[in-house]
Design an enzyme around this catalytic site. Structure first.
Site, mmCIF file in Angstrom:
data_model
loop_
_atom_site.group_PDB
_atom_site.id
_atom_site.type_symbol
_atom_site.label_atom_id
_atom_site.label_comp_id
_atom_site.label_asym_id
_atom_site.label_seq_id
_atom_site.Cartn_x
_atom_site.Cartn_y
_atom_site.Cartn_z
ATOM 1 N N ILE A 29 -2.517 -3.710 13.727
ATOM 2 C CA ILE A 29 -1.885 -3.800 15.053
ATOM 3 C C ILE A 29 -1.878 -2.438 15.732
ATOM 4 O O ILE A 29 -1.488 -1.431 15.114
ATOM 5 C CB ILE A 29 -0.453 -4.346 14.887
ATOM 6 C CG1 ILE A 29 -0.556 -5.814 14.432
ATOM 7 C CG2 ILE A 29 0.347 -4.235 16.183
ATOM 8 C CD1 ILE A 29 0.719 -6.403 13.943
ATOM 9 N N ASN A 154 1.009 7.642 7.929
ATOM 10 C CA ASN A 154 1.144 8.574 9.052
ATOM 11 C C ASN A 154 -0.088 9.441 9.301
ATOM 12 O O ASN A 154 -0.341 9.831 10.434
ATOM 13 C CB ASN A 154 2.401 9.438 8.890
ATOM 14 C CG ASN A 154 2.412 10.210 7.596
ATOM 15 O OD1 ASN A 154 1.635 9.924 6.686
ATOM 16 N ND2 ASN A 154 3.288 11.178 7.502
ATOM 17 N N SER A 179 -2.580 2.799 3.185
ATOM 18 C CA SER A 179 -1.442 1.940 3.511
ATOM 19 C C SER A 179 -1.969 0.698 4.221
ATOM 20 O O SER A 179 -2.883 0.769 5.030
ATOM 21 C CB SER A 179 -0.486 2.699 4.432
ATOM 22 O OG SER A 179 0.402 1.779 5.040
ATOM 23 N N VAL A 231 10.091 8.381 -1.619
ATOM 24 C CA VAL A 231 10.644 8.681 -2.949
ATOM 25 C C VAL A 231 10.799 7.407 -3.791
ATOM 26 O O VAL A 231 10.409 7.398 -4.963
ATOM 27 C CB VAL A 231 11.972 9.465 -2.831
ATOM 28 C CG1 VAL A 231 12.635 9.625 -4.189
ATOM 29 C CG2 VAL A 231 11.712 10.834 -2.201
ATOM 30 N N PRO A 232 11.324 6.309 -3.241
ATOM 31 C CA PRO A 232 11.432 5.092 -4.077
ATOM 32 C C PRO A 232 10.075 4.618 -4.615
ATOM 33 O O PRO A 232 9.966 4.271 -5.788
ATOM 34 C CB PRO A 232 12.046 4.057 -3.121
ATOM 35 C CG PRO A 232 12.754 4.858 -2.082
ATOM 36 C CD PRO A 232 11.984 6.129 -1.927
ATOM 37 N N GLU A 251 3.350 13.211 -3.557
ATOM 38 C CA GLU A 251 3.707 13.824 -2.267
ATOM 39 C C GLU A 251 4.684 12.869 -1.592
ATOM 40 O O GLU A 251 4.273 11.858 -1.026
ATOM 41 C CB GLU A 251 2.456 14.000 -1.409
ATOM 42 C CG GLU A 251 1.501 15.052 -1.918
ATOM 43 C CD GLU A 251 2.045 16.461 -1.789
ATOM 44 O OE1 GLU A 251 3.099 16.654 -1.156
ATOM 45 O OE2 GLU A 251 1.414 17.377 -2.343
ATOM 46 N N GLY A 253 8.879 12.000 0.171
ATOM 47 C CA GLY A 253 9.604 12.207 1.419
ATOM 48 C C GLY A 253 10.466 13.454 1.435
ATOM 49 O O GLY A 253 10.500 14.225 0.475
ATOM 50 N N GLY A 455 8.610 15.672 -4.881
ATOM 51 C CA GLY A 455 7.275 15.555 -5.438
ATOM 52 C C GLY A 455 6.974 16.369 -6.667
ATOM 53 O O GLY A 455 7.791 17.154 -7.145
ATOM 54 N N GLU A 459 -0.929 19.833 -3.209
ATOM 55 C CA GLU A 459 -2.207 19.557 -2.577
ATOM 56 C C GLU A 459 -2.676 20.835 -1.894
ATOM 57 O O GLU A 459 -1.908 21.748 -1.661
ATOM 58 C CB GLU A 459 -2.080 18.404 -1.576
ATOM 59 C CG GLU A 459 -1.770 17.101 -2.298
ATOM 60 C CD GLU A 459 -2.006 15.835 -1.483
ATOM 61 O OE1 GLU A 459 -1.458 15.743 -0.376
ATOM 62 O OE2 GLU A 459 -2.717 14.940 -1.978
HETATM 63 P P1 NDP Z 1 5.590 3.878 1.026
HETATM 64 O O1 NDP Z 1 6.225 4.600 -0.086
HETATM 65 O O2 NDP Z 1 6.192 2.627 1.512
HETATM 66 O O3 NDP Z 1 4.072 3.526 0.652
HETATM 67 C C1 NDP Z 1 3.131 4.513 0.261
HETATM 68 C C2 NDP Z 1 1.909 3.828 -0.329
HETATM 69 O O4 NDP Z 1 2.235 3.308 -1.617
HETATM 70 C C3 NDP Z 1 1.402 2.653 0.495
HETATM 71 O O5 NDP Z 1 -0.010 2.625 0.429
HETATM 72 C C4 NDP Z 1 2.020 1.469 -0.230
HETATM 73 O O6 NDP Z 1 1.337 0.272 0.013
HETATM 74 C C5 NDP Z 1 1.898 1.934 -1.671
HETATM 75 N N1 NDP Z 1 2.795 1.258 -2.603
HETATM 76 C C6 NDP Z 1 4.003 0.696 -2.356
HETATM 77 N N2 NDP Z 1 4.535 0.216 -3.497
HETATM 78 C C7 NDP Z 1 3.669 0.494 -4.503
HETATM 79 C C8 NDP Z 1 3.655 0.253 -5.914
HETATM 80 N N3 NDP Z 1 4.663 -0.359 -6.528
HETATM 81 N N4 NDP Z 1 2.598 0.685 -6.629
HETATM 82 C C9 NDP Z 1 1.584 1.343 -6.023
HETATM 83 N N5 NDP Z 1 1.529 1.569 -4.697
HETATM 84 C C10 NDP Z 1 2.561 1.170 -3.936
HETATM 85 O O7 NDP Z 1 5.455 4.969 2.191
HETATM 86 P P2 NDP Z 1 5.036 4.751 3.707
HETATM 87 O O8 NDP Z 1 3.642 4.247 3.777
HETATM 88 O O9 NDP Z 1 6.130 4.007 4.391
HETATM 89 O O10 NDP Z 1 5.006 6.276 4.219
HETATM 90 C C11 NDP Z 1 6.149 6.961 4.582
HETATM 91 C C12 NDP Z 1 6.638 7.822 3.418
HETATM 92 O O11 NDP Z 1 5.606 8.674 2.962
HETATM 93 C C13 NDP Z 1 7.772 8.739 3.837
HETATM 94 O O12 NDP Z 1 8.761 8.756 2.849
HETATM 95 C C14 NDP Z 1 7.105 10.090 3.923
HETATM 96 O O13 NDP Z 1 7.963 11.174 3.762
HETATM 97 C C15 NDP Z 1 6.075 10.008 2.857
HETATM 98 N N6 NDP Z 1 5.022 10.976 3.087
HETATM 99 C C16 NDP Z 1 4.928 12.087 2.281
HETATM 100 C C17 NDP Z 1 3.990 13.063 2.530
HETATM 101 C C18 NDP Z 1 3.846 14.258 1.653
HETATM 102 O O14 NDP Z 1 2.775 14.836 1.625
HETATM 103 N N7 NDP Z 1 4.861 14.662 0.915
HETATM 104 C C19 NDP Z 1 3.081 12.964 3.692
HETATM 105 C C20 NDP Z 1 3.227 11.744 4.431
HETATM 106 C C21 NDP Z 1 4.187 10.799 4.138
HETATM 107 P P3 NDP Z 1 1.699 -0.641 1.285
HETATM 108 O O15 NDP Z 1 2.578 0.151 2.224
HETATM 109 O O16 NDP Z 1 0.402 -0.965 1.874
HETATM 110 O O17 NDP Z 1 2.429 -1.814 0.719
#
Ligand code: NDP
Length: 485
Positions: A29, A154, A179, A231-232, A251, A253, A455, A459
């Site tokens: 989207i 992002n 993602s 983090v979760p 890497e 949040g 983390g 990187e």
């Molecule tokens: P999510 O944690 O929701 O998802 C991250 C990726 O992990 C997605 O591709 C997701 O798939 C995948 N995923 C989810 N659950 C599992 C699992 N159980 N096993 C394996 N893979 C899984 O993050 P967001 O995509 O919402 O991104 C935002 C977060 O990322 C923020 O907390 C942000 O701070 C962090 N971030 C950290 C960065 C860093 O370098 N430290 C840089 C950029 C963002 P899907 O979503 O497709 O279900």
């Protein structure tokens, strides 16, 4: 702007696009309009198997090539990405909704930097020679094998390159899962790498939700997992990787502090606060979302901040004049609106913004809360949206304790003209990436990553090599070998 957003197929495996419509359909989207611009299908078990098998089969020959040969391919890909920056930036904007004004300078270009940097470094990856009298040890820097990359939404191009470039430079193969919200850009990265001469199977992209990532992480053929996410999710993926004793880079949040002392250049501090809260509509992991401002300059700071936020151009992300785009998804917009309501309910003072923009798309207004206290939800939890919390302080020791009082430790910034204070504060921050009189710079030459819950691993820079390779020590005896019997 004419651009084909529908990729030829959902996955890129073994050097070619592959489709399997038996997987769950994922609509892509465009966040600026809410309209579907493409559909991909989540990887089925057969697709996951194909990708892992292709990567496993290709890796040994790749590792046997010289670093110079491997690096040449990565550098060629970097040049191709730069030459196609416009198209790739437009695609990044379709995928994420970030304004073209940003994507044209921050996404494909940053991916190209990583490919160029690690491409150049590939030929320099050597071991050591350790003399022990007549005998000696030498170390070999060897690849880990099969690496899995899992990306957040992002920075889809940047994340695909930041993980792929060091992995490939070290002689690994990669299976990358973007993602589900932004599946398009990584496919282009794979396509370009192969056009640049990367042998088939070394960089594969498969789509899907968390369970596809989960299947990759638990596969016994996988040697390393690099996740960019919350983090979760990090906790879940790290635990799954631990069961297989796999290498990890996490890497995650943040809820990073930015401290503005009374002697700071207010205009620069306001610039830092804008860059650290509203770039990419606030969807940046390292954002300095807890802005501690000394009470002596608080009013002046808030006045300049409000005035400059009035200059934000919110609208069509493809228009190069637009400087503030939509949230990546309706869901994320709702999450952020929920935090704004919590901020109000818990007594923070709304200075500006706080509402969605009427009409199509997922646009929010840049939002600033003042008089925020440490215990408020908006000061403790990562919002991942354009919501700045301004907190008061008067004393350095007090503000440092408060700045570090968080489970996160990704980034931190300080604005001051006092040289010794700047370095003292940077040393005291419990954060992996710190800024003095600046915010959110992420050059490939500098290690990037988090401390505490933000983390594990780093990187970029030479530091990333340690996370995509392993050392083997070889003892060489030149004299006779004695044994007790
Ligand atoms: P999510 O944690 O929701 O998802 C991250 C990726 O992990 C997605 O591709 C997701 O798939 C995948 N995923 C989810 N659950 C599992 C699992 N159980 N096993 C394996 N893979 C899984 O993050 P967001 O995509 O919402 O991104 C935002 C977060 O990322 C923020 O907390 C942000 O701070 C962090 N971030 C950290 C960065 C860093 O370098 N430290 C840089 C950029 C963002 P899907 O979503 O497709 O279900």
């Amino acid at each position: 702007m004419a651009y084909d957003t529908q990729p030829p197929a959902s996955h890129f495996i073994n050097g070619a696009y592959v489709e399997d419509k038996a997987g769950t359909a994922i609509d892509v989207i465009y966040p600026a309009t809410g309209k579907v611009i493409a559909t991909v299908y989540a990887a089925t078990p057969a697709i996951i198997e194909q990708a892992l098998d292709a990567a496993k089969s290709a890796q040994k020959n790749w590792a046997a090539m010289s670093g110079t040969e491997r690096g040449r391919i990565l550098r060629r890909a970097a040049d191709m990405i730069r030459a196609r920056n416009h198209d790739l930036s437009v695609l990044e904007t379709w995928d994420t909704g970030k304004p073209y004004q940003e994507t044209s300078v921050a996404d494909a270009t940053s991916g190209a930097d990583a490919l160029e940097y690690f491409g150049g470094m590939a030929a320099t990856l050597t071991g050591d020679h350790i003399q022990l009298g007549e005998n000696w040890v030498y170390t070999r820097r060897e690849p880990l094998g099969l690496c899995v990359g899992i990306g957040a939404w992002n920075y889809p191009t940047q994340i695909a390159c930041w993980k792929g470039a060091p992995a490939l430079a070290c002689g690994n193969a990669m299976v990358f899962k973007p993602s589900e919200t932004t599946p398009l850009c990584a496919l282009k990265v794979a396509e370009i790498l192969h056009e640049a001469g990367l042998p088939a199977g070394l960089y594969n992209v498969i789509q899907g939700m968390g369970e596809v990532g989960g299947a990759l992480v638990t596969d016994p053929r996988v040697d390393k997992v690099s996740l960019t996410g919350s983090v979760p999710t990090g906790r879940t993926v790290y635990a799954a990787a631990a069961a297989g004793i796999k290498h990890v880079t996490m890497e995650l949040g943040g809820k990073s502090p930015m401290i503005v002392f009374e002697d700071a250049d207010i205009e620069n501090a306001v610039s830092g606060a804008i860059l650290g809260n509203f770039y990419s509509s606030g969807q940046v992991c390292s954002n300095g979302t807890r802005v501690f401002v000394h009470t002596a300059i608080k009013d002046a700071f808030l006045a300049r901040l409000s005035a400059r936020l009035g200059n934000a151009v919110i609208g069509d992300p493809m228009d190069p004049r637009t400087s503030f785009g939509p949230m990546v998804s309706k869901r994320q917009m709702e999450v952020v609106l929920g935090y704004i309501e919590k901020g109000k309910a818990e007594g923070a003072r709304l200075v500006t913004g706080g509402t969605a923009v009427e009409g199509a798309g997922y646009f929010l207004r840049p939002t600033v809360f003042a008089d925020v206290t440490d215990d408020m939800t908006i000061a403790r939890e990562e919002i991942f949206g354009p919501v700045m919390a301004v907190l008061d302080f008067e004393d350095e020791a007090e503000v440092m304790a408060r700045a570090n009082d968080t489970e996160f430790g990704l980034a931190a910034g300080v604005f001051t003209r006092d040289l010794t204070r700047a370095h003292r504060v940077a040393a005291a921050f419990e954060a992996g990436t710190c800024f003095i009189n600046s915010y959110n710079d992420a050059p490939v030459e500098a290690p990037f990553g988090g401390m505490k819950a933000s983390g594990v691993g780093r990187e970029n820079a030479a530091a990333a090599i340690a996370h995509y390779s392993q050392l083997k020590s070889v003892f060489v005896r030149m004299d006779d070998l004695e044994a007790p019997f």
